[in-house]
Design a protein around this motif. Structure first.
Motif, short mmCIF file in Angstrom:
data_model
loop_
_atom_site.label_atom_id
_atom_site.label_comp_id
_atom_site.label_asym_id
_atom_site.label_seq_id
_atom_site.Cartn_x
_atom_site.Cartn_y
_atom_site.Cartn_z
N SER A 26 10.24 -0.49 -1.64
CA SER A 26 10.29 0.47 -2.73
C SER A 26 11.22 0.02 -3.85
O SER A 26 11.07 0.41 -5.00
N SER A 27 12.21 -0.81 -3.51
CA SER A 27 13.21 -1.25 -4.49
C SER A 27 12.78 -2.48 -5.27
O SER A 27 13.59 -3.04 -6.02
N ASP A 28 11.53 -2.90 -5.14
CA ASP A 28 11.05 -4.10 -5.83
C ASP A 28 11.17 -3.93 -7.35
O ASP A 28 10.47 -3.11 -7.93
N ARG B 242 0.85 0.90 -4.36
CA ARG B 242 0.59 2.30 -3.96
C ARG B 242 -0.73 2.85 -4.50
O ARG B 242 -1.52 3.43 -3.72
N PRO B 243 -1.02 2.72 -5.79
CA PRO B 243 -2.31 3.27 -6.24
C PRO B 243 -3.51 2.54 -5.67
O PRO B 243 -4.55 3.16 -5.39
N THR B 244 -3.37 1.23 -5.43
CA THR B 244 -4.48 0.48 -4.85
C THR B 244 -4.74 0.92 -3.41
O THR B 244 -5.90 1.13 -3.01
N ILE B 245 -3.67 1.08 -2.66
CA ILE B 245 -3.81 1.54 -1.26
C ILE B 245 -4.45 2.93 -1.23
O ILE B 245 -5.34 3.19 -0.41
N GLN B 246 -4.03 3.82 -2.10
CA GLN B 246 -4.59 5.17 -2.12
C GLN B 246 -6.08 5.14 -2.47
O GLN B 246 -6.89 5.87 -1.86
N ARG B 247 -6.47 4.28 -3.40
CA ARG B 247 -7.88 4.16 -3.75
C ARG B 247 -8.70 3.64 -2.56
O ARG B 247 -9.83 4.08 -2.33
N LEU B 248 -8.14 2.70 -1.83
CA LEU B 248 -8.82 2.19 -0.65
C LEU B 248 -9.01 3.29 0.40
O LEU B 248 -10.10 3.44 0.98
N ILE C 150 -6.27 -0.17 7.22
CA ILE C 150 -5.18 -0.47 6.28
C ILE C 150 -3.86 -0.14 6.96
O ILE C 150 -3.65 0.98 7.44
N THR C 151 -2.96 -1.10 7.03
CA THR C 151 -1.62 -0.88 7.55
C THR C 151 -0.62 -1.13 6.43
O THR C 151 -0.78 -2.09 5.65
N VAL C 152 0.38 -0.28 6.34
CA VAL C 152 1.36 -0.38 5.26
C VAL C 152 2.76 -0.41 5.84
O VAL C 152 3.13 0.45 6.65
N TYR C 153 3.54 -1.41 5.44
CA TYR C 153 4.97 -1.45 5.77
C TYR C 153 5.71 -1.39 4.45
O TYR C 153 5.66 -2.33 3.65
N ASN C 154 6.41 -0.27 4.22
CA ASN C 154 7.05 -0.02 2.94
C ASN C 154 8.48 0.46 3.14
O ASN C 154 8.78 1.65 3.01
N PRO C 155 9.44 -0.45 3.44
CA PRO C 155 10.84 -0.05 3.58
C PRO C 155 11.43 0.26 2.21
O PRO C 155 10.90 -0.16 1.17
N ASP C 156 12.53 0.99 2.22
CA ASP C 156 13.22 1.29 0.96
C ASP C 156 13.82 0.03 0.34
O ASP C 156 13.79 -0.15 -0.88
N LYS C 157 14.41 -0.81 1.20
CA LYS C 157 15.15 -1.97 0.72
C LYS C 157 14.79 -3.20 1.56
O LYS C 157 14.19 -3.08 2.63
N VAL C 158 15.22 -4.36 1.08
CA VAL C 158 15.13 -5.60 1.85
C VAL C 158 16.54 -5.94 2.33
O VAL C 158 17.42 -6.24 1.52
N ASP D 1 17.36 -8.66 -3.27
CA ASP D 1 16.42 -8.23 -4.30
C ASP D 1 15.19 -7.63 -3.60
O ASP D 1 14.62 -8.22 -2.68
N GLY D 2 14.77 -6.47 -4.04
CA GLY D 2 13.68 -5.76 -3.39
C GLY D 2 12.34 -6.47 -3.45
O GLY D 2 11.41 -6.09 -2.74
N HIS D 3 12.24 -7.52 -4.27
CA HIS D 3 10.99 -8.26 -4.34
C HIS D 3 10.79 -9.17 -3.13
O HIS D 3 9.68 -9.60 -2.86
#
Length: 444
Positions: free
Chosen positions: A363-365, A375-381, A389-397, A414-416
């Motif tokens: 999320s911090s990317d 996020r919008p691409t995943i929601q459209r899918l 579809i599996t999603v791993y979305n931590p707040d930080k790295v 860096d969140g990227h």
């Protein structure tokens, strides 16, 4: 993308000799004159999530040492920086031992000394990221010097050593990615690739394709000073030859193609830089040629399954392949992917909705805003009926190497850099399937 601290290691330059004065001039126990020693060094570059680091040095002397400890030598590096200057850093010796002529540890006097160096975030890196070229680059110079630490004494067969002289230029280097075979491929459209290929000892039926970020592409030129080893080390390719990945996936051939510029380049001529995110994409100059390379390696290795994974620029290309090739490949792992949602058509969503996809992003990317990309691409899918579809979305790295901040907490990156979680197989929710196991399931 990936404009960060990842630098790699060039061969040490220069031919000067460095004097290592010992701290004792006591008379020889046998009554002989105190001795002087000379020698050379070579080093090993290990693979870590934040890039290659010099983690082992071998000294080859012309006189045997009776004993060595981690406290015997002080080690210092001199390394080129992106500003065209050099800096010096002290490196930490964590272990030291003598080896015999077969490379085995020995308690007997020996001319061969091994020093293990502590891998650290801000030093020990023979590469740097060049702001001018946009690529990771071998530092030149990169040299190591060795001095006998204060209060330490060296002896050779009972006689004190008054000095040790080690050549400034390293005699060689080995790396964590030396198991990759290097080759070249020219596609039907004239685009050429250098690529690395790892094949495990036991024949594997899976081909894992690892697509690098912006900083790991480039050409073999003096200006860029980059090569396939740079791509593989800075791109964390060493993790995929390890037991964790190989066992979880049931054994995999690993293909690491090196893009001549970067995957998001629409015509193969663009300058490297942050502006790559500003292009209006739905095309890459490299899609067709990359598919040809993958097909070639798949056939040569006898692979039956193909998994596409990539980070940042490579995540963009993973999305391109998902849209262009779809079920030709068996699973996709886009990491911090740089395919902006607005460039993905409804037809693309229909193409991808039945594909096994594992999205990884933080999320911090600050480079690839999840609200404009994943996020919008995943929601459209999901809205289109996607079931795998599996999603791993931590707040930080957060650091996975035991490096902590002043409060004792893991260092935040860096969140990227969410591919750090992938290569450490930490991309999973507590108690749930890891991404390596997910890949293994898809290629059964």
């Amino acid at each position: 993308m990936k404009t960060h601290f990842r630098f790699l290691l060039p061969a040490a330059a220069g031919c000067l000799a460095l004097s290592l004065a010992a701290c004792s001039s006591a008379p020889a126990a046998s009554g002989e004159a105190p001795a002087e020693a000379a020698g050379t060094y070579a080093y090993h570059i290990g693979g870590y999530d934040w890039g290659g680091r010099v983690d082992e040095v071998t000294l080859s002397l012309d006189k045997p040492l009776d004993k060595v400890t981690p406290e015997t030598f002080d080690v210092k590096e001199t390394v080129e920086t992106d500003e065209g200057t050099t800096k010096e850093n002290n490196l930490t010796v964590s272990e030291a031992w003598l080896t015999d002529d077969k490379g085995e540890k020995t308690e007997e006097p020996s001319k061969n000394v091994t020093l293990k160096l502590k891998p650290e975030l801000d030093r020990g890196n023979p590469l740097y990221f060049s702001g001018e070229t946009g690529y990771n680059t071998w530092a030149d110079p990169y040299t190591l010097t060795f001095t006998v630490a204060e209060g330490q004494k060296l002896e050779s067969e009972g006689n004190p050593l008054t000095s040790v002289t080690i050549d400034e230029k390293a005699t060689g280097k080995t790396t964590a990615v030396d198991e990759y075979k290097e080759a070249q491929f020219k596609a039907s459209d004239g685009i050429s690739y250098d690529y690395g290929l790892y094949e495990p000892a036991e024949k594997a039926s899976t081909l894992f394709v690892w697509l690098h970020g912006q900083g790991e592409g480039g050409f073999y030129t003096t200006k860029d000073a980059t090569d396939l080893k740079v791509c593989e080390l800075a791109g964390d390719a060493s993790f995929f030859t390890g037991a964790d990945f190989q066992e979880a996936t049931g054994g995999a051939n690993v293909l690491v193609p090196m893009c001549p510029t970067y995957w998001m380049d629409p015509d193969g001529t663009k300058e490297i830089g942050a502006e790559c995110l500003d292009y209006g994409y739905r095309e890459s100059a490299y899609t067709k040629s990359l598919v040809e390379l993958i097909d070639k390696v798949k056939e040569e290795t006898g692979s039956e399954k193909v998994v596409i994974a990539g980070y940042s620029n490579g995540g963009y290309m993973a999305m391109m392949l998902a849209m262009e090739e779809a079920s030709a490949y068996d699973a996709y792992v886009p990491i911090a992917e740089a395919m902006k949602n607005e460039y993905i058509t409804d037809e693309d969503i229909k193409t991808m909705k039945d594909l096994p996809m594992y999205f990884i992003f933080a999320s911090s990317d600050p480079t690839v805003d999840p609200d404009q990309y994943e996020r919008p691409t995943i929601q459209r899918l999901l809205d289109a009926g996607a079931k795998d579809i599996t999603v791993y979305n931590p707040d930080k790295v957060l650091d996975k190497n035991g490096i902590t901040d002043e409060n004792g907490d893991p260092v935040e990156y860096d969140g990227h850099f969410s591919w750090f979680d992938f290569v450490h197989n930490q991309a999973h929710e507590d108690g749930k399937q890891t991404v390596f196991d997910w890949i293994g399931e898809k290629v059964k």
